[in-house]
Design a protein around this motif. Structure first.
Motif, short mmCIF file in Angstrom:
data_model
loop_
_atom_site.label_atom_id
_atom_site.label_comp_id
_atom_site.label_asym_id
_atom_site.label_seq_id
_atom_site.Cartn_x
_atom_site.Cartn_y
_atom_site.Cartn_z
N UNK A 21 0.82 -1.21 0.00
CA UNK A 21 0.00 0.00 0.00
C UNK A 21 0.85 1.27 0.00
N UNK A 22 1.95 1.26 0.77
CA UNK A 22 2.78 2.47 0.82
C UNK A 22 3.45 2.73 -0.53
N UNK A 23 3.74 1.67 -1.29
CA UNK A 23 4.31 1.86 -2.62
C UNK A 23 3.27 2.44 -3.58
N UNK A 24 2.04 1.92 -3.50
CA UNK A 24 0.97 2.45 -4.35
C UNK A 24 0.73 3.93 -4.06
N UNK A 25 0.73 4.26 -2.77
CA UNK A 25 0.50 5.66 -2.38
C UNK A 25 1.62 6.56 -2.89
N UNK A 26 2.85 6.07 -2.84
CA UNK A 26 3.98 6.85 -3.33
C UNK A 26 3.82 7.14 -4.82
N UNK A 27 3.45 6.12 -5.58
CA UNK A 27 3.28 6.29 -7.03
C UNK A 27 2.13 7.24 -7.33
N UNK A 28 1.00 7.07 -6.62
CA UNK A 28 -0.15 7.96 -6.84
C UNK A 28 0.22 9.41 -6.53
N UNK A 29 0.95 9.62 -5.45
CA UNK A 29 1.35 10.99 -5.09
C UNK A 29 2.27 11.58 -6.14
N UNK A 30 3.19 10.76 -6.64
CA UNK A 30 4.10 11.20 -7.72
C UNK A 30 3.30 11.62 -8.96
N UNK A 31 2.31 10.84 -9.30
CA UNK A 31 1.46 11.17 -10.46
C UNK A 31 0.77 12.51 -10.23
N UNK A 32 0.22 12.70 -9.04
CA UNK A 32 -0.51 13.93 -8.75
C UNK A 32 0.40 15.14 -8.62
N UNK A 33 1.70 14.90 -8.47
CA UNK A 33 2.68 15.99 -8.49
C UNK A 33 3.24 16.17 -9.89
N UNK A 34 2.42 15.80 -10.89
CA UNK A 34 2.81 15.94 -12.30
C UNK A 34 4.05 15.12 -12.61
N UNK A 35 4.13 13.92 -12.02
CA UNK A 35 5.19 12.96 -12.32
C UNK A 35 6.57 13.51 -11.99
#
Length: 725
Positions: A255-269
């Motif tokens: 879950x923490x890895x998924x959240x990291x990726x989602x946050x990265x996406x929302x920060x415009x990658x």
């Protein structure tokens, strides 16, 4: 949830921007309504902007779409001659377009379309121009996006609502924002859309076709969608149709890895994965690459940089699992023609050669900073991603200048991003890569079971009389090299830095460590999975693809090898840069097996990247005051491994003299010795803090504090002598 939070440009051009990722997705994620009037509509747009559609749906928003039907010449003739009712002709034309999905991707896209309609999120009306003799297609293209605060974005231009328009055609849209003084233009667009939607626009007919919407739902709806979940359902299917990076079948992220990726996406990658050693930074980074590649439909150039050759090869193993065939660049790469491969990949991508839309290049820090690579990557056109492993290294002056602005997407990976005593270097990293998308500490990893628990055993070792004399002399010489500037800050000369390094090596290679090691390792001569760590990583030589070493370290590792191998008859091997990549691979396999090799004796292998999870017992001879280094060393030992319930860490604490002799030292000698003691205690208390035997270890360390009269808390010890480190 405000549109003002987004950096909205005044125009977007499809060959210069990724309109879906740079505009559509960010603004729709903040929106509560989306009005769109276009001349052509395709359900393929839903895949390209589904992140945004999901966000709008989660916000309780709605979409109103006005578009045109495709009418054949036969349809137009029938209407003109009055053979059939106009409404029936248009309805039949629309029904003809409701074709069977060609693959799973289309089915999911159309399922999303049907759900949006059935859930009342999307409403569609059909528009066309009409006079007494003919019927024509409605061509206007405008859009309006609103947030819950009343902010409005209006846009218009050549782009239709289709995936082709977003990624293949050369399209342009002009954008106007209500908070930037564009209210008059926006009001005009709003009035125009309302007139169209309400069918009050002259010479334009707008009709509602409820039977068509019912048919779309009946034909394409497969299952109900839960818009609260992200990413969209389509993403896992669409990955099979695009080139490049994709998540392997059956691979599951924490879950923490998924959240990291989602946050990265929302920060415009863009952003930083600050994750403790052993918590899956590499896999999380590859997941991020795969996510971006899917969102960009496989049109992506990826450059990955790692410090050393062996780390590049470790990356390559995992990169290939994620569907990529990397170009591997460093001095002794197995791909002798890697330079030609890189040039060809960039050229073919620029020419839009089918199958060449994606490429991945991985190299060492040295190769990346070479003139050839810098000149070559500057030829990349379009979307490109830079991934830097052990990114703290790129805060150094000689590397930070290669943080190339050509990369519009960026990802830094590090267990310890903050640079020791280098605020400017740390700031440069944040400025380039952006904010942390995750900070997953070693303590969190242990508590959550992603790293093993451990016992910490501080072993006290004192300098010999000769070493102590040299230490005093070096310290006094270093003090003379410290200058106070006009700003009141202290700096150290280059000569002082060299003397500091010499002093650090003296502590690292203290002779009494060998005697202490013999005593501490003797109970384990029949055990396996032992690592003895020699050498400090104080010096970073960025002119080498491999670990930098010095003569003191070689002498120490050879002495340790003789002790364990010849005197104690253990099955041991050295693990250094003197062994090539293939040799190190074999050594790791033999070490994991245990029957062939009991112990590895290493230089620097715990500092960056080496993955040897089977280590159960570690003897750390090297001394260091750099948190980055000792945090990483501990993390390497704590990686999970079958049958590994605990790790045992024996840390050799260097003291100026035996604790009992400290009482007879002069005040000046105590003061100089206190620098060494405090620096050693900082590391020791950090190691002890998370150990399962904390009470036992803390009591042992308390003896040092009592002798040296250190009464303040270790976390509050003033760093008066940090400029010596």
């Amino acid at each position: 949830m405000s549109l003002k939070d987004i950096d909205v440009k005044i125009e977007y051009r499809s060959l210069l921007h990724n309109i879906a990722n740079d505009f559509y997705i960010p603004v729709l994620n903040k929106a509560v309504s989306y009005d769109r009037a276009v001349g052509f509509f395709s359900s393929s747009i839903l895949a390209s902007i589904s992140n945004g559609i999901d966000g709008l749906a989660r916000n309780g928003g709605e979409i109103r779409l006005v578009t045109s039907p495709y009418l054949s010449e036969k349809d137009k003739e029938a209407i003109r001659k009055g053979y059939e009712n106009r409404h029936e002709v248009v309805k039949n034309a629309l029904l003809r377009e409701l074709r069977e999905p060609q693959n799973d991707i289309e089915q999911e896209q159309l399922n999303l379309l049907a759900n949006l309609i059935s859930d009342g999120i999307l409403d569609i009306k059909i528009a066309f121009t009409e006079d007494t003799t003919k019927l024509g297609m409605y061509h206007e293209k405008l859009g309006l996006i609103r947030d819950s605060d009343g902010n409005v974005i209006a846009f218009s231009g050549s782009m239709n609502e289709s995936e082709n328009a977003l990624s293949a055609n050369y399209e342009t849209i002009d954008v106007f924002c209500s908070w930037k003084g564009d209210q008059e233009r926006i009001a005009a667009k709003e009035n125009a859309f309302q007139s169209i939607w309400n069918d009050t626009e002259p010479n334009l007919v707008v009709l509602d076709f409820p039977e068509i919407k019912t048919e779309i739902i009946n034909k394409y709806k497969r299952e109900n969608l839960d818009y609260s979940h992200s990413p969209s359902y389509y993403r896992e299917l669409i990955k099979y149709t695009i080139p490049g990076a994709k998540i392997p079948d059956g691979f599951v992220f924490h879950d923490y890895q998924k959240k990291a990726i989602d946050t990265w996406v929302h920060h415009n990658y863009c952003g930083i994965f600050d994750m403790a050693t052993g918590t899956g930074k590499t896999y999380t980074g590859l997941g991020a690459i795969s996510r971006l590649n899917i969102d960009l439909r496989g049109h992506l150039a990826v450059v990955i940089v790692a410090p050393y050759q062996h780390l590049v090869e470790q990356w390559v193993e995992d990169i290939e699992k994620f569907g990529m065939k990397p170009i591997i660049g460093y001095s002794s790469s197995s791909q002798k023609d890697w330079k030609n491969r890189l040039e060809n990949a960039i050229r073919r991508q620029k020419l839009n050669v089918k199958g060449a839309e994606f490429f991945c290049f991985i190299c060492t820090n040295v190769t990346y900073s070479s003139k050839f690579v810098q000149e070559t990557i500057n030829k990349i056109k379009g979307d490109c991603l830079l991934v830097v492993d052990e990114a703290h290294n790129f805060g150094a002056i000689n590397l930070r200048k290669y943080l190339n602005p050509i990369f519009n997407y960026r990802l830094a990976l590090s267990a310890t991003l903050e640079r020791h005593n280098d605020e400017a270097g740390t700031e440069a990293l944040y400025s380039y890569f952006g904010d942390k998308c995750i900070e997953y500490t070693l303590e969190m990893a242990i508590d959550n079971g992603f790293l093993t628990k451990y016992h910490y055993h501080p072993i006290f070792v004192n300098l010999t009389d000769e070493e102590l004399t040299d230490y005093y002399k070096l310290t006094k010489s270093i003090q003379q090299c410290i200058k106070k500037g006009k700003d009141g800050k202290y700096t150290i000369t280059e000569q002082g830095k060299r003397l500091t390094l010499k002093r650090s090596r003296l502590v690292s290679a203290a002779q009494n460590k060998l005697y202490a090691l013999r005593q501490e390792i003797s109970p384990f001569v029949a055990e396996n999975h032992i690592l003895v760590y020699c050498g400090s990583a104080s010096l970073k030589d960025f002119h080498s693809d491999t670990y930098p070493v010095d003569e003191d370290e070689i002498r120490q590792i050879d002495a340790v090898t003789d002790l364990l191998g010849n005197q104690l008859n253990m099955r041991v091997s050295q693990y250094t840069s003197r062994e090539d990549i293939e040799e190190r691979k074999i050594l790791k396999e033999q070490f994991a097996n245990g029957d062939i090799l009991q112990a590895l004796i290493a230089i620097k292998c715990l500092d960056e990247g080496v993955n040897i999870p089977s280590i159960k017992i570690a003897f750390i001879l090297a001394s260091t005051t750099n948190p980055k280094e000792y945090v990483q060393r501990r993390g390497r030992v704590l990686r999970l491994y079958e049958g590994k319930q605990y790790a045992e860490i024996y840390d050799f604490i260097t003291l100026p003299q035996k604790l009992g002799n400290a009482y007879s030292a002069t005040e000046a000698e105590l003061k100089i010795g206190l620098e060494l003691v405090r620096n050693e205690l900082k590391r020791a208390f950090e190691f002890a803090r998370l150990a399962d035997n904390y009470v036992e270890a803390d009591l042992k360390l308390q003896r040092i504090r009592d002798v040296y009269n250190i009464t303040d808390e270790i976390s509050e010890i003033r760093e008066d002598f940090d400029y010596y480190d």
